[in-house]
Enzyme design. Structure first.
Site, PDB file in Angstrom:
ATOM      1  CE  LYS A 249      -9.716  -1.185   5.844  1.00 47.49           C
ATOM      2  NZ  LYS A 249      -9.032  -0.212   5.250  1.00 47.49           N
TER       3      LYS A 249
ATOM      4  CE  LYS B  57      -9.208   6.343   2.859  1.00 47.30           C
ATOM      5  NZ  LYS B  57      -8.057   5.493   2.744  1.00 47.30           N
TER       6      LYS B  57
ATOM      7  CE  LYS C   5      -8.261   0.690  -2.916  1.00 42.56           C
ATOM      8  NZ  LYS C   5      -7.186  -0.257  -2.870  1.00 42.56           N
TER       9      LYS C   5
END
Ligand code: TYM
Length: 337
Positions: free
Chosen positions: A115, A204, A207
């Site tokens: 991130k 994966k 969202k």
């Protein structure tokens, strides 16, 4: 009574990955064990604000709780639902644990590395995320924390912090959650669950991925979700086999089918092993997913906001009581009280 605890951030509508990897396993565990365990389900809304929120955070929080109810969560006096930001002890214990955790171990967290991508402009909350998560868990002496595989490193960090704290003060102040291998066994799955991106099955399902066809959202029209399954990336091997490395697209479909229909993965693998028509598999999975979404969305529509607020009021009364008592023990250990 032992405690099972989990949470899902409410930044946006959830994906099928969140649902199959975390929400549904929690609901199944809760329904199976709520006579023998405390079941804590909370919305980590402080974790939500580390990144952009899609829409209105308040509305998203209420919707996330509705998701659990729509997935079939049965309520009784051992099931507690609450919001992290309404339990101030989470933030306070986070600070205390900040002073126990090291920069080294926290910098090694994969989610932080991904991130932040080494950027200095990344907010400090992203770095501190797993420490707040450890506080969420340790305040309630939770032993079992059903989560998707991407969060296992945070469980190991939580275990290390609990052991270090207890050792430092020579007292069993925190319950150490069971290891991730034991978590997986408790969840009744053969391995950690990682639902893959439909177009790039090496990654994966997330969202935040922009490509619409990569992910199925829980509020997708069932027919639209079925189409996304039909256009999922597979491979050119031409034989159905469960092999996450060699055939991640096909393996993902088998995994989704097993979880959506609540069948053991081994049975689904055996049913399809050696078959050559990928289209048949896709059709079956598309039907299963679309049926699941139809039922889920009908249940969701029946739950009122008022019902959710009622549950939160009770849950937050319980959570503040338990969390404050544990926080006091940690404060006393350091001589803050
Ligand atoms: P969040 O919201 O990022 O993820 C929620 C849950 O969904 C799982 N998940 C997946 N599982 C399988 N396949 C996928 N593609 C997939 N994508 C997401 C995640 O593993 C997770 O279980 N840090 C937590 C929130 C949290 C928490 C806690 C959980 C904060 N404090 C304390 C338990 C206990 C998280 O990842 O949220």
């Amino acid at each position: 009574m032992k405690t099972i605890l989990t949470g899902i951030r409410s930044n946006s509508a959830l994906t099928l990955g969140n649902y199959l990897g975390a929400l549904l396993p929690m609901v199944r565990l809760a329904n199976k064990h709520s006579d023998e365990y405390q079941i804590n389900i909370f919305v980590p809304d402080l974790h939500s604000i580390i990144s952009d929120v899609d829409g209105d955070l308040q509305k998203n929080i209420i919707r996330t709780i509705k998701y659990y109810l729509a997935a079939g969560l049965k309520l009784n006096e051992n099931v507690h639902i609450y919001r992290q930001s309404h339990i101030p002890a989470h933030s306070e214990l986070c600070w205390i644990l900040d002073c126990v955790a090291t920069m080294g171990e926290t910098s090694r967290m994969i989610q932080y590395k991904e991130k932040s991508k080494g950027q200095e402009s990344c907010n400090v909350g992203i770095f501190n995320y797993p420490i707040l998560m450890a506080a969420d868990i340790l305040l309630y002496d939770a032993e079992y924390i059903p989560l998707g595989e991407d969060q296992f490193q945070h469980i190991e960090l939580t275990r290390n912090l609990a052991m270090r704290f207890n050792h430092r003060f020579g007292a069993e102040i925190f319950t150490v959650p069971v290891s991730t291998a034991e978590q997986v066994k408790f969840m009744g799955v053969s391995d950690g669950i990682r639902i893959r991106d439909l177009l790039n099955p090496e990654k994966k399902m997330s969202k935040s991925t922009v490509a619409e066809n990569s992910k199925i959202m829980l509020d997708d029209e069932p027919a639209k979700a079925a189409k996304k399954i039909m256009s999922a990336t597979t491979d050119s091997i031409g034989k159905i086999k469960f092999d996450m490395w060699g055939q991640p697209g096909i393996s993902n479909l088998l995994q989704i089918e097993a979880l959506v229909t609540d069948a053991p993965l081994q049975d689904v693998i055996a049913t399809w092993a050696g078959q050559t028509r990928y289209g048949d598999l896709k059709k079956k999975v598309a039907e299963s997913v679309s049926e699941m979404l139809t039922i889920f969305q009908a249940e969701l529509a029946k739950i009122s906001d008022e019902r959710v607020y009622e549950l939160l009021e009770d849950g937050e009364e319980y959570a503040n009581r338990v969390a404050n008592a544990k926080l006091l023990e940690a404060q006393r250990a350091f001589g803050l009280r």
